[in-house]
Design a protein around this motif. Structure first.
Motif, PDB file in Angstrom:
ATOM      1  N   THR A  76       0.836  -1.206   0.000  1.00  8.94           N
ATOM      2  CA  THR A  76       0.000   0.000   0.000  1.00  8.94           C
ATOM      3  C   THR A  76       0.869   1.254   0.000  1.00  8.94           C
ATOM      4  N   ILE A  77       1.890   1.256   0.863  1.00 10.03           N
ATOM      5  CA  ILE A  77       2.778   2.419   0.949  1.00 10.03           C
ATOM      6  C   ILE A  77       3.503   2.642  -0.376  1.00 10.03           C
ATOM      7  N   GLU A  78       4.014   1.550  -0.990  1.00  9.30           N
ATOM      8  CA  GLU A  78       4.764   1.682  -2.239  1.00  9.30           C
ATOM      9  C   GLU A  78       3.870   2.165  -3.379  1.00  9.30           C
ATOM     10  N   ARG A  79       2.624   1.693  -3.404  1.00  8.12           N
ATOM     11  CA  ARG A  79       1.710   2.108  -4.482  1.00  8.12           C
ATOM     12  C   ARG A  79       1.348   3.587  -4.374  1.00  8.12           C
ATOM     13  N   ARG A  80       1.205   4.087  -3.141  1.00 10.14           N
ATOM     14  CA  ARG A  80       0.873   5.499  -2.945  1.00 10.14           C
ATOM     15  C   ARG A  80       2.008   6.223  -2.213  1.00 10.14           C
ATOM     16  N   TYR A  81       3.226   5.971  -2.702  1.00 11.94           N
ATOM     17  CA  TYR A  81       4.385   6.533  -2.007  1.00 11.94           C
ATOM     18  C   TYR A  81       4.401   8.053  -2.046  1.00 11.94           C
ATOM     19  N   ASP A  82       3.615   8.630  -2.948  1.00  9.08           N
ATOM     20  CA  ASP A  82       3.571  10.093  -3.032  1.00  9.08           C
ATOM     21  C   ASP A  82       3.070  10.735  -1.738  1.00  9.08           C
ATOM     22  N   ILE A  83       2.257  10.008  -0.974  1.00  8.86           N
ATOM     23  CA  ILE A  83       1.739  10.585   0.270  1.00  8.86           C
ATOM     24  C   ILE A  83       2.498  10.066   1.510  1.00  8.86           C
ATOM     25  N   PHE A  84       3.484   9.199   1.286  1.00  8.29           N
ATOM     26  CA  PHE A  84       4.264   8.664   2.413  1.00  8.29           C
ATOM     27  C   PHE A  84       5.726   9.102   2.387  1.00  8.29           C
ATOM     28  N   GLU A  85       6.189   9.615   1.240  1.00  4.97           N
ATOM     29  CA  GLU A  85       7.614   9.904   1.085  1.00  4.97           C
ATOM     30  C   GLU A  85       8.121  10.891   2.135  1.00  4.97           C
ATOM     31  N   ASN A  86       7.295  11.898   2.457  1.00  4.08           N
ATOM     32  CA  ASN A  86       7.747  12.897   3.438  1.00  4.08           C
ATOM     33  C   ASN A  86       7.904  12.298   4.839  1.00  4.08           C
ATOM     34  N   LEU A  87       7.205  11.196   5.108  1.00  4.49           N
ATOM     35  CA  LEU A  87       7.307  10.548   6.411  1.00  4.49           C
ATOM     36  C   LEU A  87       8.560   9.686   6.518  1.00  4.49           C
ATOM     37  N   PHE A  88       8.897   8.972   5.443  1.00  8.04           N
ATOM     38  CA  PHE A  88      10.048   8.065   5.495  1.00  8.04           C
ATOM     39  C   PHE A  88      11.342   8.738   5.035  1.00  8.04           C
ATOM     40  N   ASP A  89      11.214   9.823   4.306  1.00  8.14           N
ATOM     41  CA  ASP A  89      12.358  10.679   3.950  1.00  8.14           C
ATOM     42  C   ASP A  89      13.453   9.934   3.184  1.00  8.14           C
ATOM     43  N   VAL A  90      13.063   8.950   2.361  1.00 13.56           N
ATOM     44  CA  VAL A  90      13.998   8.287   1.443  1.00 13.56           C
ATOM     45  C   VAL A  90      13.276   8.080   0.115  1.00 13.56           C
ATOM     46  N   LYS A  91      14.047   7.868  -0.940  1.00 14.45           N
ATOM     47  CA  LYS A  91      13.442   7.602  -2.240  1.00 14.45           C
ATOM     48  C   LYS A  91      12.768   6.232  -2.218  1.00 14.45           C
ATOM     49  N   ILE A  92      11.851   6.027  -3.170  1.00 17.67           N
ATOM     50  CA  ILE A  92      11.040   4.802  -3.138  1.00 17.67           C
ATOM     51  C   ILE A  92      11.883   3.546  -3.302  1.00 17.67           C
ATOM     52  N   ASP A  93      12.943   3.620  -4.103  1.00 19.48           N
ATOM     53  CA  ASP A  93      13.769   2.425  -4.296  1.00 19.48           C
ATOM     54  C   ASP A  93      14.430   1.993  -2.985  1.00 19.48           C
ATOM     55  N   GLU A  94      14.908   2.983  -2.215  1.00 14.67           N
ATOM     56  CA  GLU A  94      15.528   2.658  -0.936  1.00 14.67           C
ATOM     57  C   GLU A  94      14.493   2.105   0.038  1.00 14.67           C
ATOM     58  N   PHE A  95      13.290   2.679   0.008  1.00 16.50           N
ATOM     59  CA  PHE A  95      12.239   2.162   0.887  1.00 16.50           C
ATOM     60  C   PHE A  95      11.914   0.714   0.533  1.00 16.50           C
ATOM     61  N   LYS A  96      11.813   0.412  -0.779  1.00 12.48           N
ATOM     62  CA  LYS A  96      11.495  -0.963  -1.202  1.00 12.48           C
ATOM     63  C   LYS A  96      12.549  -1.942  -0.712  1.00 12.48           C
ATOM     64  N   ASN A  97      13.814  -1.548  -0.803  1.00 13.67           N
ATOM     65  CA  ASN A  97      14.893  -2.436  -0.353  1.00 13.67           C
ATOM     66  C   ASN A  97      14.770  -2.736   1.142  1.00 13.67           C
ATOM     67  N   LYS A  98      14.500  -1.691   1.917  1.00 15.06           N
ATOM     68  CA  LYS A  98      14.371  -1.870   3.363  1.00 15.06           C
ATOM     69  C   LYS A  98      13.161  -2.742   3.689  1.00 15.06           C
ATOM     70  N   ALA A  99      12.044  -2.499   2.996  1.00 11.85           N
ATOM     71  CA  ALA A  99      10.828  -3.276   3.233  1.00 11.85           C
ATOM     72  C   ALA A  99      11.039  -4.747   2.879  1.00 11.85           C
ATOM     73  N   GLN A 100      11.742  -4.996   1.770  1.00  9.50           N
ATOM     74  CA  GLN A 100      11.998  -6.379   1.357  1.00  9.50           C
ATOM     75  C   GLN A 100      12.888  -7.103   2.372  1.00  9.50           C
ATOM     76  N   LEU A 101      13.897  -6.392   2.862  1.00 12.20           N
ATOM     77  CA  LEU A 101      14.784  -7.006   3.844  1.00 12.20           C
ATOM     78  C   LEU A 101      14.037  -7.345   5.130  1.00 12.20           C
ATOM     79  N   LEU A 102      13.186  -6.409   5.609  1.00  6.54           N
ATOM     80  CA  LEU A 102      12.444  -6.674   6.843  1.00  6.54           C
ATOM     81  C   LEU A 102      11.478  -7.834   6.644  1.00  6.54           C
ATOM     82  N   ASN A 103      10.845  -7.887   5.495  1.00  5.11           N
ATOM     83  CA  ASN A 103       9.868  -8.947   5.240  1.00  5.11           C
ATOM     84  C   ASN A 103      10.539 -10.290   4.996  1.00  5.11           C
ATOM     85  N   ARG A 104      11.812 -10.233   4.617  1.00  9.49           N
ATOM     86  CA  ARG A 104      12.558 -11.468   4.348  1.00  9.49           C
ATOM     87  C   ARG A 104      12.768 -12.275   5.626  1.00  9.49           C
TER      88      ARG A 104
END
Length: 669
Positions: A608-636
């Motif tokens: 959900t966050i990745e699909r609508r990253y336009d409204i979450f980017e200011n909260l996580f303060d990283v580009k979407i690619d970096e967020f995806k990497n972190k999310a994948q690692l945590l979910n792994r």
């Protein structure tokens, strides 16, 4: 508890001719059931006249309010009551007469007396417990319990443990009397001294105790607050001290005006200071003690003022004072006492390329923690007035948990007062204490804020020692033992009373168990874990916490940014796919975030966050690619037992890094 076996009544020798008819009625009513009136006298004070009665409590009063000695009743016949009436008590020799010091009764003809006293108590936290009533209230009352109920209101509502400011009076001061006497004796023996301790260990209260003690011995102590002294240059600071003493001793200023401007010329400061101080000692005929509180503010390396921080002002300032101490030719003694958290002002031999004038001039005195007897005296006495009977097992547990730290003990007792719902008087045993302690630890305004305050000293000034504490809390025994072999690293921790030596494999343990629990909680994800079972437990715990926080974040951010209708469509799309949007649009929006009702997983939230990253980017303060990497690692990293091999230490540290990143972001939201 000591009981008097007193019966109510009136001493037959009392002269009722001293009282008005209304006051006679008041005395007879009080003596009917709960008090024995021992004597009555008239007291003229500040151009007013008051009737004073001395009331001895029966056992019921002793058991409910911890009153053993006689209580003073002040009867004020005036239509307007002023809080200064309470000063009458200070004119009585309370200790010699063996009267209750912490409480008194006041009867007045002022119908507004309760409001007057309430306003007074708000700004006078060290005042006695005052039980007020009007002449009319007690005379017209047909209820024998009227005064008892008023006492319950006044005693049980007052938080005598909650005082956080330094204690200027002896009324609520407990323990450390031997230390106060030791410091006073050092001055009388013409010796300098220094006391040090963690934040809120009672340094300033001890200083006020020394001032009171020396005042009784016809000596004068001048308190110097270094929190403002550092704003001045060293030479003007010396002049400020001189003029503070002149004002404190009520000496004529004209005797010292000749030297006033001399302090502005640094070449003339020494002579001006010595002349002024010698004249002060000669005229006052009193020994003088200078007390420097918050010494860090004028100490090299810790002051926020540049010339003091570099040590230049420090050296010159103390050269002048030490010189006078050594060459004082008057008959009076002159010495100084320094107080603070950091003793480095006497630990380093050289400062700014010069000899430290006060290096090892005296051995630092570290403020000792309360022992059981001191804590018992405070908890029993103050708790008794508030309707609490602290049992010995509970007191022992409190001392162990908080290492005898007086503020922590007071705040724990204050917490019990504010949260205990049962009718008082009540026993506080070990079980009741443990229940309150759990909540005190968990509350944001509870123990944690005091722990931060206490540890700040080490974190700011003794980073190696602070690191050692964290190692002990993280159970990194090997590294701790390596550092513990260096005496300098362990010295301050032992002196502050945070740890103490034992015969265990580690060699040391936390003296303040509450700090250990706090640090263990802060660093619980830094401990070295050796088994897959422990690693799995941490992974599951942290993933669960992150998932719960993310549900709250996604729920709020979608709705606030898109509106509830569109937000609902987005979360339905994530959980069930776009084809179900029309079928499930009648379900309440908040229900979709309840894992008991809908299958909303960590991956669902990330999608959900990745699909609508336009409204979450200011909260996580990283580009979407970096967020995806972190999310994948945590979910792994899910369940360790879902893999055929164990999770390596390297992979586990990667998980910890990613989890800490998410937790840091989510804790701010």
């Amino acid at each position: 508890m000591e009981l008097n076996k007193t019966t109510p009544g009136i001493n037959y020798q009392i002269n009722f001719n001293l009282l008005s008819s209304e006051e006679c009625t008041i005395i007879k009513k009080l003596a009917k059931k709960y008090w024995y009136v021992t004597r009555i006298e008239k007291k003229d004070y500040n151009r007013s006249s008051y009737s004073i009665a001395f009331l001895k409590p029966v056992d019921y009063i002793t058991q409910n309010f911890n009153l053993i000695r006689e209580v003073v009743l002040i009867m004020s016949p005036y239509q307007s009551f002023e809080a200064r009436t309470l000063d009458v008590l200070d004119d009585l020799n309370v200790q010699l007469l063996r009267l209750e010091e912490i409480c008194c009764f006041v009867a007045s003809k002022d119908t507004n007396i309760k409001n007057v006293l309430n306003n007074f108590l708000k700004s006078n936290t060290e005042s006695r417990v005052v039980v007020p009533f009007t002449y009319e209230e007690i005379i017209s009352s047909q209820d024998d319990e009227f005064l008892i109920n008023r006492m319950r209101t006044c005693f049980y509502s007052r938080d005598l443990f909650g005082i956080q400011d330094p204690l200027k009076k002896e009324l609520y001061f407990f323990g450390r009397r031997d230390l106060i006497q030791e410091l006073a004796n050092k001055h009388k023996n013409n010796e300098n001294a220094g006391i040090f301790g963690l934040r809120k260990t009672g340094k300033t209260s001890i200083i006020y105790g020394v001032i009171r003690t020396l005042d009784r011995k016809q000596s004068y102590a001048q308190l110097i607050d270094c929190q403002t002294l550092h704003l001045q240059t060293w030479n003007i600071a010396l002049r400020t001290i001189i003029w503070k003493i002149i004002a404190g001793l009520n000496l004529k200023q004209k005797n010292f005006k000749d030297n006033y401007n001399q302090y502005e010329d640094q070449s003339k400061v020494v002579m001006a200071f010595e002349q002024d101080l010698s004249e002060i000692l000669r005229l006052s005929k009193k020994d003088i003690l200078l007390i420097f509180d918050e010494i860090e503010n004028i100490t090299f390396g810790t002051s926020i003022s540049e010339t003091w921080n570099t040590g230049q002002s420090f050296v010159r300032f103390w050269q002048v004072i030490r010189s006078f101490c050594q060459h004082n030719e008057t008959k009076q003694h002159f010495s100084f006492l320094i107080a603070g958290t950091n003793p480095q002002c006497i630990e380093k031999p050289t400062v700014a390329g010069a000899d430290n004038p006060i290096f090892e001039q005296f051995a630092p005195i570290y403020i000792p923690p309360f022992n059981f007897e001191q804590a018992e005296e405070m908890l029993t006495r103050l708790g008794g007035y508030m309707g609490f009977n602290f049992e010995k097992q509970a007191i022992a547990a409190i001392v162990d948990d908080f290492g005898g730290h007086p503020l922590l003990i007071r705040q724990m007792a204050s917490y019990i007062h504010r949260h205990e719902k049962n009718i008082r008087p009540i026993n506080i045993g070990k079980y009741e204490y443990q229940e309150h302690k759990k909540q005190f630890y968990q509350e944001e305004a509870g123990f944690s804020r005091y722990a931060v305050m206490i540890l700040k000293v080490l974190e700011d000034w003794y980073k190696d020692e602070y690191e050692m504490l964290t190692l002990l809390a993280k159970e990194d025994i090997e590294t701790f033992k390596e550092l513990a072999t260096t005496d300098i690293f362990i010295k301050h921790l032992k002196s502050y009373g945070i740890i103490e030596k034992d015969s265990t494999q580690v060699g040391y343990h936390f003296r303040i168990e509450a700090l250990q629990n706090y640090l263990s909680g802060q660093f619980r994800y830094h401990k070295k874990l050796k088994t897959d079972k422990d690693k799995e437990a941490e992974i599951q715990e942290r993933r669960s916490g992150i998932e719960k926080s993310l549900r709250t974040l996604v729920k709020r951010q979608l709705k606030s940014s898109l509106g509830e209708v569109v937000a609902k469509e987005e979360i339905i799309r994530s959980i069930y796919g776009p084809h179900e949007i029309g079928h499930k649009s009648n379900i309440a929006y908040s229900d979709f975030f309840n894992p008991q009702k809908h299958k909303i997983y960590l991956k669902t939230l990330f999608d959900t966050i990745e699909r609508r990253y336009d409204i979450f980017e200011n909260l996580f303060d990283v580009k979407i690619d970096e967020f995806k990497n972190k999310a994948q690692l945590l979910n792994r990293y899910r369940r360790v037992d879902a893999h055929s091999i164990s999770i390596s230490d390297a992979d586990f540290e990667i998980f910890r890094g990613i989890a800490s990143w998410f937790e840091g972001i989510l804790s701010e939201e």
